[in-house]
Design a protein around this motif. Structure first.
Motif, PDB file in Angstrom:
ATOM      1  N   THR A  75      11.246  -7.417  22.777  1.00  0.00           N
ATOM      2  CA  THR A  75       9.786  -7.269  22.772  1.00  0.00           C
ATOM      3  C   THR A  75       9.268  -7.204  24.204  1.00  0.00           C
ATOM      4  OG1 THR A  75       9.592  -8.473  20.682  1.00  0.00           O
ATOM      5  CG2 THR A  75       7.607  -8.301  22.022  1.00  0.00           C
ATOM      6  N   ASN A  76       9.753  -8.086  25.053  1.00  0.00           N
ATOM      7  CA  ASN A  76       9.341  -8.108  26.457  1.00  0.00           C
ATOM      8  C   ASN A  76       9.789  -6.842  27.180  1.00  0.00           C
ATOM      9  OD1 ASN A  76       8.332  -9.536  28.905  1.00  0.00           O
ATOM     10  ND2 ASN A  76      10.492  -9.431  29.507  1.00  0.00           N
ATOM     11  N   LEU A  77      11.010  -6.378  26.895  1.00  0.00           N
ATOM     12  CA  LEU A  77      11.533  -5.187  27.563  1.00  0.00           C
ATOM     13  C   LEU A  77      10.702  -3.955  27.221  1.00  0.00           C
ATOM     14  CD1 LEU A  77      13.594  -3.671  29.232  1.00  0.00           C
ATOM     15  CD2 LEU A  77      15.157  -3.701  27.277  1.00  0.00           C
ATOM     16  N   LEU A  78      10.393  -3.762  25.940  1.00  0.00           N
ATOM     17  CA  LEU A  78       9.588  -2.592  25.552  1.00  0.00           C
ATOM     18  C   LEU A  78       8.186  -2.679  26.142  1.00  0.00           C
ATOM     19  CD1 LEU A  78      10.691  -2.091  21.829  1.00  0.00           C
ATOM     20  CD2 LEU A  78      11.220  -0.611  23.778  1.00  0.00           C
TER      21      LEU A  78
ATOM     22  N   ASN B 169      12.818   8.384  27.377  1.00  0.00           N
ATOM     23  CA  ASN B 169      14.228   8.354  26.996  1.00  0.00           C
ATOM     24  C   ASN B 169      14.793   6.939  27.082  1.00  0.00           C
ATOM     25  OD1 ASN B 169      16.710   9.921  26.289  1.00  0.00           O
ATOM     26  ND2 ASN B 169      17.440   9.066  28.221  1.00  0.00           N
ATOM     27  N   ILE B 170      14.310   6.165  28.063  1.00  0.00           N
ATOM     28  CA  ILE B 170      14.789   4.784  28.214  1.00  0.00           C
ATOM     29  C   ILE B 170      14.314   3.944  27.031  1.00  0.00           C
ATOM     30  CG2 ILE B 170      14.816   2.739  29.692  1.00  0.00           C
ATOM     31  CD1 ILE B 170      14.146   4.675  32.039  1.00  0.00           C
ATOM     32  N   ARG B 171      13.063   4.133  26.624  1.00  0.00           N
ATOM     33  CA  ARG B 171      12.553   3.403  25.462  1.00  0.00           C
ATOM     34  C   ARG B 171      13.349   3.752  24.211  1.00  0.00           C
ATOM     35  NH1 ARG B 171       7.490   1.109  25.626  1.00  0.00           N
ATOM     36  NH2 ARG B 171       7.093   1.684  23.476  1.00  0.00           N
ATOM     37  N   ASP B 172      13.668   5.034  24.051  1.00  0.00           N
ATOM     38  CA  ASP B 172      14.480   5.454  22.901  1.00  0.00           C
ATOM     39  C   ASP B 172      15.864   4.809  22.947  1.00  0.00           C
ATOM     40  OD1 ASP B 172      12.431   7.007  21.943  1.00  0.00           O
ATOM     41  OD2 ASP B 172      13.191   8.883  22.786  1.00  0.00           O
ATOM     42  N   LEU B 173      16.441   4.745  24.152  1.00  0.00           N
ATOM     43  CA  LEU B 173      17.756   4.121  24.317  1.00  0.00           C
ATOM     44  C   LEU B 173      17.704   2.641  23.944  1.00  0.00           C
ATOM     45  CD1 LEU B 173      20.183   4.641  27.275  1.00  0.00           C
ATOM     46  CD2 LEU B 173      19.648   2.330  26.528  1.00  0.00           C
ATOM     47  N   VAL B 174      16.660   1.947  24.408  1.00  0.00           N
ATOM     48  CA  VAL B 174      16.511   0.523  24.092  1.00  0.00           C
ATOM     49  C   VAL B 174      16.372   0.330  22.593  1.00  0.00           C
ATOM     50  CG1 VAL B 174      14.972  -1.470  24.319  1.00  0.00           C
ATOM     51  CG2 VAL B 174      15.575  -0.116  26.340  1.00  0.00           C
ATOM     52  N   ARG B 175      15.589   1.183  21.948  1.00  0.00           N
ATOM     53  CA  ARG B 175      15.426   1.073  20.489  1.00  0.00           C
ATOM     54  C   ARG B 175      16.752   1.324  19.780  1.00  0.00           C
ATOM     55  NH1 ARG B 175      10.012   3.591  21.247  1.00  0.00           N
ATOM     56  NH2 ARG B 175       8.481   1.960  20.786  1.00  0.00           N
ATOM     57  N   MET B 176      17.573   2.217  20.335  1.00  0.00           N
ATOM     58  CA  MET B 176      18.880   2.458  19.743  1.00  0.00           C
ATOM     59  C   MET B 176      19.778   1.239  19.928  1.00  0.00           C
ATOM     60  SD  MET B 176      20.623   4.683  18.040  1.00  0.00           S
ATOM     61  CE  MET B 176      22.042   3.950  17.277  1.00  0.00           C
ATOM     62  N   GLN B 177      19.658   0.550  21.061  1.00  0.00           N
ATOM     63  CA  GLN B 177      20.413  -0.687  21.256  1.00  0.00           C
ATOM     64  C   GLN B 177      19.984  -1.750  20.251  1.00  0.00           C
ATOM     65  OE1 GLN B 177      19.700  -1.531  25.447  1.00  0.00           O
ATOM     66  NE2 GLN B 177      21.609  -0.549  26.055  1.00  0.00           N
ATOM     67  N   MET B 178      18.687  -1.775  19.915  1.00  0.00           N
ATOM     68  CA  MET B 178      18.184  -2.689  18.893  1.00  0.00           C
ATOM     69  C   MET B 178      18.773  -2.326  17.533  1.00  0.00           C
ATOM     70  SD  MET B 178      14.248  -2.710  20.262  1.00  0.00           S
ATOM     71  CE  MET B 178      13.541  -3.868  19.088  1.00  0.00           C
ATOM     72  N   ASP B 179      18.795  -1.018  17.238  1.00  0.00           N
ATOM     73  CA  ASP B 179      19.401  -0.563  15.978  1.00  0.00           C
ATOM     74  C   ASP B 179      20.861  -0.987  15.900  1.00  0.00           C
ATOM     75  OD1 ASP B 179      17.049   0.686  15.198  1.00  0.00           O
ATOM     76  OD2 ASP B 179      17.642   2.649  15.944  1.00  0.00           O
TER      77      ASP B 179
ATOM     78  N   LEU C 259      17.179  -9.790  11.666  1.00  0.00           N
ATOM     79  CA  LEU C 259      16.963  -8.430  12.146  1.00  0.00           C
ATOM     80  C   LEU C 259      15.847  -8.420  13.185  1.00  0.00           C
ATOM     81  CD1 LEU C 259      17.171  -6.391   8.802  1.00  0.00           C
ATOM     82  CD2 LEU C 259      18.979  -6.767  10.501  1.00  0.00           C
ATOM     83  N   ILE C 260      15.980  -7.540  14.180  1.00  0.00           N
ATOM     84  CA  ILE C 260      15.008  -7.452  15.272  1.00  0.00           C
ATOM     85  C   ILE C 260      14.075  -6.265  14.995  1.00  0.00           C
ATOM     86  CG2 ILE C 260      14.704  -7.164  17.757  1.00  0.00           C
ATOM     87  CD1 ILE C 260      17.684  -8.050  18.005  1.00  0.00           C
ATOM     88  N   PRO C 261      12.777  -6.508  14.816  1.00  0.00           N
ATOM     89  CA  PRO C 261      11.846  -5.399  14.547  1.00  0.00           C
ATOM     90  C   PRO C 261      11.590  -4.563  15.789  1.00  0.00           C
ATOM     91  CG  PRO C 261      10.639  -7.462  14.772  1.00  0.00           C
ATOM     92  CD  PRO C 261      12.100  -7.819  14.832  1.00  0.00           C
ATOM     93  N   GLY C 262      11.254  -3.287  15.574  1.00  0.00           N
ATOM     94  CA  GLY C 262      10.861  -2.440  16.696  1.00  0.00           C
ATOM     95  C   GLY C 262      11.850  -1.355  17.064  1.00  0.00           C
ATOM     96  N   GLY C 263      12.988  -1.274  16.361  1.00  0.00           N
ATOM     97  CA  GLY C 263      13.968  -0.229  16.655  1.00  0.00           C
ATOM     98  C   GLY C 263      13.560   1.108  16.064  1.00  0.00           C
TER      99      GLY C 263
ATOM    100  N   LYS D 283      29.424   5.003  21.563  1.00  0.00           N
ATOM    101  CA  LYS D 283      29.670   6.403  21.928  1.00  0.00           C
ATOM    102  C   LYS D 283      28.452   7.273  21.609  1.00  0.00           C
ATOM    103  CE  LYS D 283      34.721   6.319  21.675  1.00  0.00           C
ATOM    104  NZ  LYS D 283      35.951   6.794  20.969  1.00  0.00           N
ATOM    105  N   LEU D 284      27.776   6.973  20.496  1.00  0.00           N
ATOM    106  CA  LEU D 284      26.562   7.715  20.147  1.00  0.00           C
ATOM    107  C   LEU D 284      25.481   7.497  21.209  1.00  0.00           C
ATOM    108  CD1 LEU D 284      25.108   9.418  17.923  1.00  0.00           C
ATOM    109  CD2 LEU D 284      24.193   7.261  17.065  1.00  0.00           C
ATOM    110  N   ILE D 285      25.306   6.264  21.654  1.00  0.00           N
ATOM    111  CA  ILE D 285      24.320   5.959  22.700  1.00  0.00           C
ATOM    112  C   ILE D 285      24.659   6.719  23.979  1.00  0.00           C
ATOM    113  CG2 ILE D 285      23.450   4.120  24.215  1.00  0.00           C
ATOM    114  CD1 ILE D 285      23.748   2.193  21.820  1.00  0.00           C
ATOM    115  N   GLN D 286      25.947   6.757  24.326  1.00  0.00           N
ATOM    116  CA  GLN D 286      26.389   7.482  25.520  1.00  0.00           C
ATOM    117  C   GLN D 286      26.055   8.968  25.401  1.00  0.00           C
ATOM    118  OE1 GLN D 286      28.004   6.214  28.285  1.00  0.00           O
ATOM    119  NE2 GLN D 286      28.122   8.204  29.242  1.00  0.00           N
ATOM    120  N   LEU D 287      26.365   9.560  24.261  1.00  0.00           N
ATOM    121  CA  LEU D 287      26.162  11.001  24.062  1.00  0.00           C
ATOM    122  C   LEU D 287      24.690  11.372  23.970  1.00  0.00           C
ATOM    123  CD1 LEU D 287      28.975  11.628  21.398  1.00  0.00           C
ATOM    124  CD2 LEU D 287      28.942  12.540  23.726  1.00  0.00           C
ATOM    125  N   ARG D 288      23.926  10.540  23.279  1.00  0.00           N
ATOM    126  CA  ARG D 288      22.550  10.906  22.945  1.00  0.00           C
ATOM    127  C   ARG D 288      21.535  10.509  24.012  1.00  0.00           C
ATOM    128  NH1 ARG D 288      20.853   9.566  16.877  1.00  0.00           N
ATOM    129  NH2 ARG D 288      22.562  11.042  16.532  1.00  0.00           N
TER     130      ARG D 288
END
Length: 339
Positions: free
Chosen positions: A177-180, A192-202, A226-230, A281-286
């Protein structure tokens, strides 16, 4: 230029044993930390200490080159290491581990505390926290930091049940929550960084689902962790969890994330290690690749940090593979490499 290339990582995989691996790493940018730690540690602990102190140094470099206006975002991201250390200390205290058994695994340095980027929890302060005789003492020592306020809310529950998970879940929710919040649009390059962070949450949420399914846990209990916000909503996560077994659950996740061939090893092994590697690997590629190619910005700094973290993960995976006698093919399947 100092990052380890694919050929060098391959040479580490082919090393006869862990000691041979460490000798090869002495010629790289890990050399100084290996040399400093060698007076007190050897074998797996030596590598653990050197790797952890080195990641703190790369974080310091990243923070030094960050413009003042963007430091809060980098600090918020790197506060993950404070939480990593706190989780390690709490877990160690809960199972009665000693300071000497736990200290090598702290991501900190006598020169640069892991918390230099956020909570300013220095190496010496971490040792004081770790030295507390009771679990409650650790939590009370952390009250002076923002993390302690979160932990103390669950202290009564822990004392009654011995269950750490509500504490850890709330720490992680606070972190993301603080990071976003810190990554709100400032110069327009944060998307893109916000999308990456949300993917890390997922990723964290999906691993929670998979572990919970293995243990056949109740849906309402899973919901609390579960962490909301992904990118994937909580309702969709819980709907996915309704599938009857691990195989069906992974199929539904594949439909959402389009993992495709990345799940090949998981389908053969049914190991959550391979599932986690597939998500990495998906995070790396995407996402990470995009950071590499954008113009000089906060994205470039995040790319440096993420590249250092990926290298940290890769070397550790190779080391664990050597310790447990994995084949070279098996170790290679767990590595996250740039395309």
């Amino acid at each position: 230029m100092s990052f380890l290339n694919k050929d060098f990582l391959n040479s580490l995989v082919k090393s006869e044993d862990l000691d041979a691996m460490i000798r090869k790493l002495e010629s790289t940018w890990y050399g100084p930390e290996i040399e400093r730690a060698a007076s007190m540690y050897s074998g797996p602990e030596l590598l653990e200490v050197a790797m952890n102190r080195h990641i703190v140094e790369t974080n310091r470099i990243a923070l030094q080159v960050t413009p003042f206006s963007r430091k809060s975002a980098i600090q918020a991201y790197l506060s993950k290491w404070d939480i990593y250390n706190i989780e390690l200390i709490l877990s160690s205290k809960a199972i009665g581990r000693t300071i000497t058994e736990t200290e090598p695994f702290l991501v900190s340095s006598r020169n640069f505390p892991a918390g230099i980027t956020a909570g300013n929890i220095s190496h010496d302060e971490m040792k004081i926290i770790l030295a507390q005789p009771t679990f409650e003492g650790v939590v009370n020592q952390l009250v002076k930091y923002k993390y302690g306020v979160i932990l103390i809310q669950h202290l009564d529950t822990y004392q009654k049940t011995g269950n750490l998970s509500p504490m850890i879940a709330d720490l992680m929710e606070f972190y993301y929550t603080n990071l976003l919040e810190m990554l709100k649009f400032y110069e327009g390059d944060e998307g893109n960084i916000r999308d990456l962070v949300r993917m890390q949450m997922d990723k964290k949420n999906l691993l929670t689902l998979m572990k919970a399914k293995e243990s056949n846990l109740d849906r309402e209990l899973v919901k609390k962790h579960l962490i909301p916000g992904g990118n994937i909503s909580m309702d969709e996560m819980l709907e996915v969890y309704g599938n009857s077994n691990i195989s069906e659950l992974s199929t539904r996740i594949d439909e959402i994330l389009k993992l495709g061939d990345l799940l090949e090893h998981f389908k053969k092994s049914n190991s959550l290690i391979d599932f986690e590697v597939a998500i990495d690997k998906l995070i790396q590629l995407r996402y990470v690749r995009k950071l590499k190619s954008i113009a000089l910005s906060i994205g470039s700094i995040f790319y440096f940090i993420l590249k250092a973290e990926t290298e940290w993960d890769n070397v550790k995976r190779i080391a664990y593979g050597k310790r447990y006698g994995f084949s070279e093919e098996r170790i290679n399947s767990m590595l996250i490499l740039e395309g």
